[in-house]
Design an enzyme around this catalytic site. Structure first.
Site, PDB file in Angstrom:
ATOM      1  CE  LYS A  26     -14.792  -8.824  -2.303  1.00 27.51           C
ATOM      2  NZ  LYS A  26     -15.674  -7.088  -2.923  1.00 27.51           N
ATOM      3  CG  ASP A  47     -10.681  -9.859  -1.446  1.00 29.51           C
ATOM      4  OD1 ASP A  47     -11.183  -9.564  -0.119  1.00 29.51           O
ATOM      5  OD2 ASP A  47     -11.726  -9.075  -2.609  1.00 29.51           O
TER       6      ASP A  47
HETATM    7  O1  C5P Z   1      -4.846  -8.021  -1.832  1.00 32.33           O
HETATM    8  P1  C5P Z   1      -5.162  -7.129  -3.140  1.00 32.33           P
HETATM    9  O2  C5P Z   1      -4.020  -8.120  -4.230  1.00 32.33           O
HETATM   10  O3  C5P Z   1      -6.609  -8.243  -3.504  1.00 32.33           O
HETATM   11  O4  C5P Z   1      -5.073  -6.187  -3.772  1.00 32.33           O
HETATM   12  C1  C5P Z   1      -4.804  -5.598  -4.619  1.00 32.33           C
HETATM   13  C2  C5P Z   1      -4.699  -4.499  -4.421  1.00 32.33           C
HETATM   14  O5  C5P Z   1      -5.680  -3.664  -3.561  1.00 32.33           O
HETATM   15  C3  C5P Z   1      -3.301  -4.088  -3.467  1.00 32.33           C
HETATM   16  O6  C5P Z   1      -2.118  -3.995  -4.309  1.00 32.33           O
HETATM   17  C4  C5P Z   1      -3.335  -2.987  -3.360  1.00 32.33           C
HETATM   18  O7  C5P Z   1      -3.203  -1.625  -3.616  1.00 32.33           O
HETATM   19  C5  C5P Z   1      -4.518  -2.283  -2.801  1.00 32.33           C
HETATM   20  N1  C5P Z   1      -5.709  -2.623  -1.039  1.00 32.33           N
HETATM   21  C6  C5P Z   1      -4.977  -1.761  -0.580  1.00 32.33           C
HETATM   22  N2  C5P Z   1      -5.958  -2.662   0.548  1.00 32.33           N
HETATM   23  C7  C5P Z   1      -6.150  -4.178   0.999  1.00 32.33           C
HETATM   24  C8  C5P Z   1      -6.506  -4.243   0.046  1.00 32.33           C
HETATM   25  C9  C5P Z   1      -6.258  -3.992  -1.537  1.00 32.33           C
HETATM   26  O8  C5P Z   1      -4.958  -0.502  -0.292  1.00 32.33           O
HETATM   27  N3  C5P Z   1      -6.986  -3.251   2.376  1.00 32.33           N
END
Ligand code: C5P
Length: 304
Positions: free
Chosen positions: A10, A140
């Site tokens: 993406k 994502d």
């Molecule tokens: O959701 P995902 O595991 O991909 O997110 C990885 C990290 O990125 C989260 O632990 C967080 O620190 C940060 N994040 C965030 N806000 C989001 C998505 C991700 O702070 N909307």
């Protein structure tokens, strides 16, 4: 018995980041687009009691964990748990999406593994069940299932398709080394510590430009709130972004939390020109051409 599924990378055409929430995530307003760069995940049933094993292959395999931390492994385990079956699988991931590149490569692997394992175990999960599992694996992952062009909200996991006329042609500059998404969010928080951050809203100009398919207007409206933080962690990105503009791109923008840089072209031929020029500039590891939107996670082969 084995099943293979693919899922796309993406990019974010707009990424507006709201304040940090109490759970540590940030509320987002984003326009995602799935582009023609895919990882492929094969889930093969192994003998009873053999457990879950991973093999990572493909051009972007360097640095991908072949452990339980791998999102594809977590996805396969989650489906097996729902089906009340043991997770005796051999998973092979063919990586074409860069690791820690801001293109949701790990999320693509999770989405492909969900679809493949669902078919392998004949769980027949509904779209709603798959999307809920996807959201539990990462912000994502629901978009990697959906594909196309979509508006993302919440922490990125709430996705809704949006109208986008025609195809967009992008040139993608891959960096030598990835950036950690939590580090880029933390840097952004530090940079904005004094500011009052309004709730994030998708830019109307970009949404309208996508409906009309006006590539010049789309170029003018691309925006990523995370870009300044990514550039401050990786100052060489400034040179890559400038080189893409020198190569004739309509616009440049960092993809997600970076460090992949994106350049918008007028059409396929223009994208080829930019690719050739940017490759010669020596400002990144690899230059690739992609187009979007493409479909989300889908079955590639079914040997059940
Ligand atoms: O959701 P995902 O595991 O991909 O997110 C990885 C990290 O990125 C989260 O632990 C967080 O620190 C940060 N994040 C965030 N806000 C989001 C998505 C991700 O702070 N909307």
């Amino acid at each position: 018995m084995s099943v293979t599924a693919s899922a796309p990378a993406k990019i974010n055409l707009a990424l507006i980041v709201g304040p940090r929430r109490t759970d540590g995530f940030h509320d987002l307003a984003t326009i995602y687009q799935a582009v023609s760069m895919w990882d492929e995940v094969t889930v093969e049933q192994s003998s009873a009691g053999s457990g879950l094993h991973l093999t990572i292959s493909g051009p972007e395999s360097f640095g991908v964990p072949a452990t339980d931390a791998n999102l594809a492994a977590k996805a396969a385990r989650a489906v097996a748990a729902l089906a009340d079956r043991p997770a005796d699988f051999h998973i092979t991931i063919k990586k074409d999406i860069p690791v820690a590149g801001g293109m949701a490569g790990g999320s693509a692997d999770a989405a492909a593994a969900l679809v493949a394992t669902d078919r392998l175990l004949a769980t027949n999960l509904t779209k709603t069940e798959l999307t809920a599992l996807a959201a539990s694996l990462g912000s994502d992952v629901p978009f990697a299932l959906l594909g196309g062009t979509a508006i993302g909200s919440g922490r990125g996991e709430v996705v809704a398709p949006t109208l986008a006329r025609g195809e967009l042609h992008w040139v993608v500059a891959l960096a030598d080394e990835g950036l950690s998404t939590p580090d880029v969010f933390a840097t952004l928080d530090d940079m904005r510590s004094d500011a009052v951050i309004p709730p994030p809203v998708v830019p109307t100009a970009l949404a309208n430009a996508l409906v009309s398919g006006d590539v010049t207007a789309i170029a003018a409206a691309l925006h990523n709130d995370m870009q300044t933080a990514a550039v401050s962690l990786r100052p060489s990105l400034q040179r890559t972004l400038a080189a893409g503009m020198d190569a004739g791109a309509l616009a440049s923008v960092v993809s997600g939390s970076g460090p992949t840089s994106l350049f918008l072209a007028r059409d396929a031929d223009h994208a080829t020109d930019i690719t050739v020029r940017l490759s010669g500039a020596g400002v990144c590891r690899t230059v690739r051409r992609v187009m979007g939107p493409v479909v989300g996670a889908r079955l590639v082969s079914d040997n059940t």
